[in-house]
Design a protein around this motif. Structure first.
Motif, PDB file in Angstrom:
ATOM      1  N   TYR A 118       0.803  -1.224   0.000  1.00 57.82           N
ATOM      2  CA  TYR A 118       0.000   0.000   0.000  1.00 57.82           C
ATOM      3  C   TYR A 118       0.839   1.279   0.000  1.00 57.82           C
ATOM      4  O   TYR A 118       0.316   2.354   0.259  1.00 57.82           O
ATOM      5  CB  TYR A 118      -0.986   0.035   1.186  1.00 57.82           C
ATOM      6  N   ASN A 119       2.140   1.187  -0.318  1.00 60.20           N
ATOM      7  CA  ASN A 119       2.966   2.392  -0.319  1.00 60.20           C
ATOM      8  C   ASN A 119       3.234   2.939  -1.715  1.00 60.20           C
ATOM      9  O   ASN A 119       3.900   3.954  -1.850  1.00 60.20           O
ATOM     10  CB  ASN A 119       4.304   2.150   0.395  1.00 60.20           C
ATOM     11  N   GLU A 120       2.758   2.258  -2.760  1.00 61.44           N
ATOM     12  CA  GLU A 120       2.811   2.859  -4.098  1.00 61.44           C
ATOM     13  C   GLU A 120       1.409   3.298  -4.468  1.00 61.44           C
ATOM     14  O   GLU A 120       0.425   2.624  -4.152  1.00 61.44           O
ATOM     15  CB  GLU A 120       3.366   1.906  -5.156  1.00 61.44           C
ATOM     16  N   ILE A 121       1.330   4.434  -5.163  1.00 62.13           N
ATOM     17  CA  ILE A 121       0.054   5.055  -5.487  1.00 62.13           C
ATOM     18  C   ILE A 121      -0.176   4.995  -7.001  1.00 62.13           C
ATOM     19  O   ILE A 121       0.716   5.324  -7.782  1.00 62.13           O
ATOM     20  CB  ILE A 121       0.026   6.529  -5.031  1.00 62.13           C
ATOM     21  N   THR A 122      -1.374   4.549  -7.394  1.00 67.85           N
ATOM     22  CA  THR A 122      -1.803   4.615  -8.791  1.00 67.85           C
ATOM     23  C   THR A 122      -3.155   5.297  -8.843  1.00 67.85           C
ATOM     24  O   THR A 122      -4.096   4.879  -8.159  1.00 67.85           O
ATOM     25  CB  THR A 122      -1.910   3.206  -9.412  1.00 67.85           C
ATOM     26  N   ARG A 123      -3.230   6.364  -9.631  1.00 68.50           N
ATOM     27  CA  ARG A 123      -4.472   7.134  -9.747  1.00 68.50           C
ATOM     28  C   ARG A 123      -4.981   7.567  -8.380  1.00 68.50           C
ATOM     29  O   ARG A 123      -6.157   7.470  -8.057  1.00 68.50           O
ATOM     30  CB  ARG A 123      -5.542   6.333 -10.482  1.00 68.50           C
ATOM     31  N   GLU A 124      -4.057   8.015  -7.537  1.00 68.25           N
ATOM     32  CA  GLU A 124      -4.358   8.616  -6.240  1.00 68.25           C
ATOM     33  C   GLU A 124      -4.870   7.615  -5.211  1.00 68.25           C
ATOM     34  O   GLU A 124      -5.394   8.008  -4.179  1.00 68.25           O
ATOM     35  CB  GLU A 124      -5.365   9.772  -6.409  1.00 68.25           C
ATOM     36  N   ARG A 125      -4.703   6.308  -5.483  1.00 65.42           N
ATOM     37  CA  ARG A 125      -5.118   5.282  -4.518  1.00 65.42           C
ATOM     38  C   ARG A 125      -3.975   4.301  -4.299  1.00 65.42           C
ATOM     39  O   ARG A 125      -3.180   4.033  -5.213  1.00 65.42           O
ATOM     40  CB  ARG A 125      -6.352   4.525  -5.029  1.00 65.42           C
ATOM     41  N   PRO A 126      -3.851   3.727  -3.086  1.00 61.79           N
ATOM     42  CA  PRO A 126      -2.746   2.806  -2.797  1.00 61.79           C
ATOM     43  C   PRO A 126      -2.939   1.439  -3.457  1.00 61.79           C
ATOM     44  O   PRO A 126      -4.063   0.925  -3.536  1.00 61.79           O
ATOM     45  CB  PRO A 126      -2.771   2.693  -1.267  1.00 61.79           C
ATOM     46  N   ASP A 127      -1.828   0.863  -3.910  1.00 63.54           N
ATOM     47  CA  ASP A 127      -1.851  -0.450  -4.555  1.00 63.54           C
ATOM     48  C   ASP A 127      -1.588  -1.563  -3.547  1.00 63.54           C
ATOM     49  O   ASP A 127      -0.718  -1.432  -2.671  1.00 63.54           O
ATOM     50  CB  ASP A 127      -0.769  -0.536  -5.638  1.00 63.54           C
ATOM     51  N   GLY A 128      -2.297  -2.674  -3.706  1.00 64.18           N
ATOM     52  CA  GLY A 128      -2.128  -3.827  -2.823  1.00 64.18           C
ATOM     53  C   GLY A 128      -1.010  -4.743  -3.293  1.00 64.18           C
ATOM     54  O   GLY A 128      -1.247  -5.900  -3.636  1.00 64.18           O
TER      55      GLY A 128
END
Length: 335
Positions: free
Chosen positions: A85-95
């Motif tokens: 959850y520390n990388e962001i794609t389209r302003e939301r965190p990635d799982g």
């Protein structure tokens, strides 16, 4: 078994003659209409790919404190480990958790980097876990093989666009910009995205998958699964090829869904951009590739720059805001 995405055979391109011409025509058609395909007979040893995936799984199995010792926050070059959850794609965190690595170029002294080329700060060393000494040589060997393959495939794209085979070569002749990721998607009950809907920013992307599905491609108005096929890479074009072809080739939206509980998905992603000081070449297409119904996609949330370095740095700053704040605070207002 039928698949939702086409499968192209790279041995046809290497065969020359009529087989090569057929491959080039198929490549143009597929990437104009879909933007994604499987590439088989690409020539990279499957044993090397298997070893890279196996060592990546071993890395993600390390204790969290060992992985955090090479966390990306320690690198102004955006290299190293990113926790869940520390990388962001389209302003939301990635799982996903992942290890980012690039070519091992020497870091430039900060005082030597011109203000108008801040992306040169990205050049530098990777971070590697001392517990797995074979991880570095294996992943870098795969990276080098994929760079060579990507350059060869770009020559096919140039010909598909009615250009000389070396039309793109000047943009990656000197230190091409390459980003690679070893990725782990743990199966959870969380509804967060594996990776949010996006397009890739560079020229070409190769994805090696293990047995678990999750990568989905927007084909027309439907999401289709890029199910794993052993011995292939899933290939897609990025925004640079869309820009260079003035919209004839399409960078396609895609995403990764979170695996079911009890399932883990692993993949290796390779992204070729070009050298950071290059500018996207805008190609003059032949008349038969100039229908009236295409144009470069415009996304107000993701402005496209023709300067390679500016585009690449924009993506890094947006996806890793913690690293951006720690090492690029002076650029946040600009980007």
């Amino acid at each position: 078994m039928s698949h939702a995405l086409p499968i192209l055979d790279f041995s046809q391109f290497r065969a020359g003659g009529e087989a090569q011409a057929n491959f080039i025509a198929d490549l143009a058609d597929v990437t104009h209409n879909i933007g994604f395909f499987y590439l088989k007979n690409h020539g990279i040893d499957q044993t090397l790919i298997d070893d890279a995936l196996s060592l990546s799984k071993a890395f993600f199995a390390l204790p969290l404190e060992d992985k955090l010792a090479i966390e990306m926050i320690h690198s102004r070059h955006f290299r190293g480990y990113t926790r869940l959850y520390n990388e962001i794609t389209r302003e939301r965190p990635d799982g996903r958790e992942q290890l980012d690595y690039m070519p091992e170029y020497d870091a430039l002294p900060l005082e030597s980097i011109p203000d108008h080329q801040p992306w040169l700060r990205l050049q530098g060393p990777n971070q590697w876990p001392p517990q797995l000494p074979q991880l570095k040589p294996t992943l870098l060997a795969l990276q080098a093989a994929q760079v060579a393959l990507a350059k060869e495939l770009l020559s096919a794209f140039a010909q598909a666009l009615g250009q000389p085979a070396d039309a793109f070569a000047h943009t990656y002749a000197h230190k091409p910009s390459v980003l690679c990721k070893a990725i782990h998607y743990p199966g959870t009950q969380d509804t967060k995205q594996g990776v949010g809907i996006h397009k890739d920013a560079g020229y070409l992307t190769f994805v090696s998958q293990d047995e678990a599905s999750g990568l989905e491609v927007l084909k027309g108005d439907q999401w289709v699964s890029a199910t794993p096929i052993r011995g292939t890479f899933v290939v897609n074009i990025g925004e640079l090829l869309e820009i260079a072809s003035q919209g004839y080739l399409k960078a396609t939206q895609h995403r990764v869904t979170t695996p079911p509980v009890g399932t883990d998905r692993y993949s290796l992603a390779f992204f070729l951009t070009s050298q950071l000081d290059a500018t996207v070449p805008l190609l003059d297409l032949p008349a038969h590739l100039q229908p009236a119904n295409f144009a470069i996609t415009q996304d107000p949330k993701n402005p496209l720059f023709t300067e390679i370095g500016k585009n690449f740095l924009k993506g890094r700053l947006r996806s890793h805001p913690d690293v951006a704040r720690a090492h690029y605070a002076d650029l946040l207002a600009q980007f």
